[in-house]
Design a protein around this motif. Structure first.
Motif, PDB file in Angstrom:
ATOM      1  N   HIS A 457      -0.708  -2.565  -5.322  1.00 56.66           N
ATOM      2  CA  HIS A 457      -1.254  -1.262  -5.682  1.00 56.66           C
ATOM      3  C   HIS A 457      -2.578  -1.081  -4.953  1.00 56.66           C
ATOM      4  O   HIS A 457      -3.328  -2.034  -4.729  1.00 56.66           O
ATOM      5  CB  HIS A 457      -1.464  -1.180  -7.197  1.00 56.66           C
ATOM      6  N   LYS A 458      -2.906   0.164  -4.599  1.00 59.69           N
ATOM      7  CA  LYS A 458      -4.089   0.399  -3.774  1.00 59.69           C
ATOM      8  C   LYS A 458      -5.384  -0.031  -4.466  1.00 59.69           C
ATOM      9  O   LYS A 458      -6.325  -0.483  -3.803  1.00 59.69           O
ATOM     10  CB  LYS A 458      -4.167   1.862  -3.360  1.00 59.69           C
ATOM     11  N   VAL A 459      -5.461   0.104  -5.795  1.00 60.67           N
ATOM     12  CA  VAL A 459      -6.679  -0.294  -6.502  1.00 60.67           C
ATOM     13  C   VAL A 459      -6.852  -1.809  -6.443  1.00 60.67           C
ATOM     14  O   VAL A 459      -7.932  -2.324  -6.134  1.00 60.67           O
ATOM     15  CB  VAL A 459      -6.641   0.186  -7.968  1.00 60.67           C
ATOM     16  N   TYR A 460      -5.746  -2.534  -6.720  1.00 60.69           N
ATOM     17  CA  TYR A 460      -5.796  -3.992  -6.661  1.00 60.69           C
ATOM     18  C   TYR A 460      -6.078  -4.456  -5.228  1.00 60.69           C
ATOM     19  O   TYR A 460      -6.898  -5.349  -4.996  1.00 60.69           O
ATOM     20  CB  TYR A 460      -4.474  -4.581  -7.158  1.00 60.69           C
ATOM     21  N   PHE A 461      -5.395  -3.821  -4.269  1.00 64.68           N
ATOM     22  CA  PHE A 461      -5.573  -4.200  -2.863  1.00 64.68           C
ATOM     23  C   PHE A 461      -7.018  -3.976  -2.419  1.00 64.68           C
ATOM     24  O   PHE A 461      -7.610  -4.820  -1.734  1.00 64.68           O
ATOM     25  CB  PHE A 461      -4.631  -3.389  -1.970  1.00 64.68           C
ATOM     26  N   SER A 462      -7.595  -2.838  -2.813  1.00 64.62           N
ATOM     27  CA  SER A 462      -8.963  -2.518  -2.411  1.00 64.62           C
ATOM     28  C   SER A 462      -9.945  -3.557  -2.942  1.00 64.62           C
ATOM     29  O   SER A 462     -10.844  -4.014  -2.222  1.00 64.62           O
ATOM     30  CB  SER A 462      -9.338  -1.127  -2.922  1.00 64.62           C
ATOM     31  N   ARG A 463      -9.760  -3.953  -4.224  1.00 67.19           N
ATOM     32  CA  ARG A 463     -10.642  -4.955  -4.826  1.00 67.19           C
ATOM     33  C   ARG A 463     -10.444  -6.319  -4.152  1.00 67.19           C
ATOM     34  O   ARG A 463     -11.409  -7.035  -3.858  1.00 67.19           O
ATOM     35  CB  ARG A 463     -10.356  -5.050  -6.327  1.00 67.19           C
ATOM     36  N   LEU A 464      -9.187  -6.682  -3.864  1.00 66.47           N
ATOM     37  CA  LEU A 464      -8.877  -7.963  -3.234  1.00 66.47           C
ATOM     38  C   LEU A 464      -9.446  -8.030  -1.813  1.00 66.47           C
ATOM     39  O   LEU A 464      -9.980  -9.062  -1.388  1.00 66.47           O
ATOM     40  CB  LEU A 464      -7.356  -8.161  -3.202  1.00 66.47           C
ATOM     41  N   PHE A 465      -9.354  -6.926  -1.087  1.00 67.88           N
ATOM     42  CA  PHE A 465      -9.846  -6.879   0.295  1.00 67.88           C
ATOM     43  C   PHE A 465     -11.348  -7.152   0.336  1.00 67.88           C
ATOM     44  O   PHE A 465     -11.829  -7.975   1.130  1.00 67.88           O
ATOM     45  CB  PHE A 465      -9.541  -5.503   0.911  1.00 67.88           C
ATOM     46  N   LYS A 466     -12.098  -6.482  -0.556  1.00 66.00           N
ATOM     47  CA  LYS A 466     -13.546  -6.675  -0.562  1.00 66.00           C
ATOM     48  C   LYS A 466     -13.914  -8.074  -1.040  1.00 66.00           C
ATOM     49  O   LYS A 466     -14.872  -8.690  -0.545  1.00 66.00           O
ATOM     50  CB  LYS A 466     -14.219  -5.625  -1.443  1.00 66.00           C
TER      51      LYS A 466
END
Length: 530
Positions: A457-466
């Motif tokens: 999911h984009k929210v999880y992915f965004s947090r994981l990326f950072k």
């Protein structure tokens, strides 16, 4: 200077007769002592006459030209040699270079000017060895007037009417003019010279060049950009343009050689009577120089010679090299391999092929070196040693082997790009996202789309990326695009707005704003500084 003795070795009767009739040899300081039919006869004739110059074909019966030259060079290494190049393969052409030939003439384009251009260059070498030189007319012109005429020549090419009028007033009317573009083939060497040595300073060289040309020729010399000279050469005497151009190159080489060892290639325009033809003459001289890709460096190339070579297109080669460079920048390895194959696919005749391959080799080495410099990677990562192993490249005997050597080098480059992702993170989802960014950064990569490729999911992915990289997805994407833009900016082929589009920015303003935010300067300032 006494006549230089020439031995002709050519198995085809018509070709021998054509060469014998080509010139009034004695009028130019040469004497044909014999015309042999094969390498064996050629060697016997050499032992009999001890000629100064040998003009020989390569492929002949009984003994080919290369075997004959090797045998002769073992006896007399100082003998000067000229190859008649035709349809021999790349290996033969390469072997001829190893034997130290002084020049070559492509059989299909044999003309008095081509042959004389090569021989006059050899004649100059003999003159330098013996200290004998031909008398030439002398015109004394003050240094400041020479600089003014240089400015007039450049301004005239830009279309300034007053500069054209000044050239008319300075030069004699009723004579024929030619424009020479003289290029320092390794002009970067000049920029490395110490400024403490005043004679090596570009301005000092410019003054010396002007002084020497105005002392020895009816000429105006200009210095439009580093590494290039323009010579407006006027002639009213009995000498031919081939002789005059060769003499002019000899003068230029004498000035340059005081500071560095650098070969010179010169393009010679067609003759013209009025300065209204000056721009056309410049285009002709400029195009002639471009053909050093095929004819080799250190030559005088006349515009009428390249008119016989319409099947060869230097601009097409440059487009292919630019495409390969872009493919490397965008990590498109399939296009890189396709580009290498396309560059080495042409099969020209003899020496044309040799010089073409040598040019392509140099361009690909430059691309590899630029990559190492821009990514701070040691040469060992690509070549297995801390230098470019030119000896490996020189040892390869076929174009196929050379192409394979470069494919291996660029394959290692691709592996390095992949390893860089592994070093950034161990998370499989983020690695996959980075691989997608590095391959498709020029496309519209939304957060939704990139997250979907990882199955997150984009929210999880965004947090994981950072969490993994310390910066947001969009910040990483923007920085990566800017780095790719900076790599493209080292090439003068693209305009700023084109680079912005190539790396994924929709508008010029968006690109400039992002570039300044990340680098602290706008694109034009970065280009000027680098």
């Amino acid at each position: 200077m006494s006549l230089l003795k020439i031995l002709i070795v050519e198995d085809e009767k018509l070709a021998r007769e054509k060469i014998l009739r080509l010139l009034q040899w004695e009028n130019y300081g040469f004497q044909i002592v014999e015309a042999a039919r094969n390498g064996a006869e050629g060697y016997d004739a050499f032992c009999k006459w001890h000629p100064d110059i040998i003009i020989t074909d390569i492929q002949m019966p009984i003994m080919n030209g290369l075997l004959m030259l090797a045998k002769i060079k073992a006896t007399n290494p100082a003998v000067r040699t000229v190859i008649l190049s035709c349809h021999e393969n790349f290996h033969y052409a390469k072997e001829a270079i190893r034997l130290g030939v002084d020049g070559y003439v492509v059989k299909d384009f044999v003309s008095p000017d081509e042959v004389l251009s090569v021989l006059v260059g050899i004649q100059k070498k003999f003159a330098l060895q013996t200290g004998v030189s031909e008398p030439v007319g002398r015109i004394q012109v003050a240094e400041d007037k020479g600089l003014q005429q240089a400015r007039n020549l450049v301004d005239a090419l830009r279309g300034k009417r007053s500069a054209l009028q000044a050239l008319h007033a300075f030069h004699q009317t009723g004579q024929m003019f030619w424009l020479l573009k003289i290029v320092l083939d390794e002009h970067a060497q000049l920029t490395d010279l110490s400024n403490a040595d005043h004679s090596a300073h570009p301005h000092a060289l410019r003054i010396r060049m002007i002084q020497e040309f105005e002392r020895n020729f009816q000429a105006t010399v200009a210095y439009p950009c580093p590494g290039e000279y323009l010579v407006l050469l006027g002639m009213a005497g009995a000498r031919t343009i081939t002789e005059e151009a060769a003499s002019a190159i000899g003068t230029a080489h004498g000035v340059i050689s005081e500071s560095c060892a650098c070969s010179l290639t010169s393009g010679v325009s067609a003759g013209f009577l009025t300065f209204s033809a000056l721009k056309t003459a410049y285009k002709q001289a400029e195009e002639a120089v471009r053909y050093r890709i095929f004819l080799g460096k250190g030559r005088v190339i006349h515009t009428h010679t390249i008119q016989q070579m319409v099947f060869l297109k230097p601009t097409q080669i440059e487009v292919k090299i630019d495409a390969l460079r872009t493919a490397v920048t965008t990590n498109d390895i399939e296009r890189v391999f396709a580009g290498i194959k396309a560059l080495y696919a042409p099969n020209f005749s003899g020496m044309l092929h040799y010089h073409y391959v040598k040019y392509v080799n140099a361009q690909l080495i430059t691309i590899l070196l630029q990559y190492c410099q821009q990514t701070n990677r040691p040469l060992r990562d690509i070549f297995g040693c801390n230098y470019v192993p030119f000896e490996q490249l020189d040892a390869l005997e076929t174009v196929h082997d050379i192409s394979a050597w470069f494919e291996q080098a660029f394959r290692k480059l691709a592996q390095i790009s992949s390893e860089r992702i592994d070093q950034l993170t161990t998370n499989k989802k983020i690695r996959k996202a980075l691989a997608t960014i590095h391959e498709h950064y020029a496309e519209d990569l939304t957060l939704d789309g990139i997250a979907a490729t990882t199955g997150a999911h984009k929210v999880y992915f965004s947090r994981l990326f950072k969490q993994e990289l310390g910066i947001t997805y969009y910040d990483y994407l923007t920085r990566y695009r800017i780095e790719k833009a900076k790599q493209l900016m080292v090439e003068p082929s693209y305009k700023i707005y084109e680079i912005g589009r190539m790396v994924g920015f929709r508008t010029y303003d968006q690109f400039c704003n992002a570039f300044k935010r990340i680098t602290g300067s706008i694109p034009s300032e970065f280009i000027t500084a680098n």
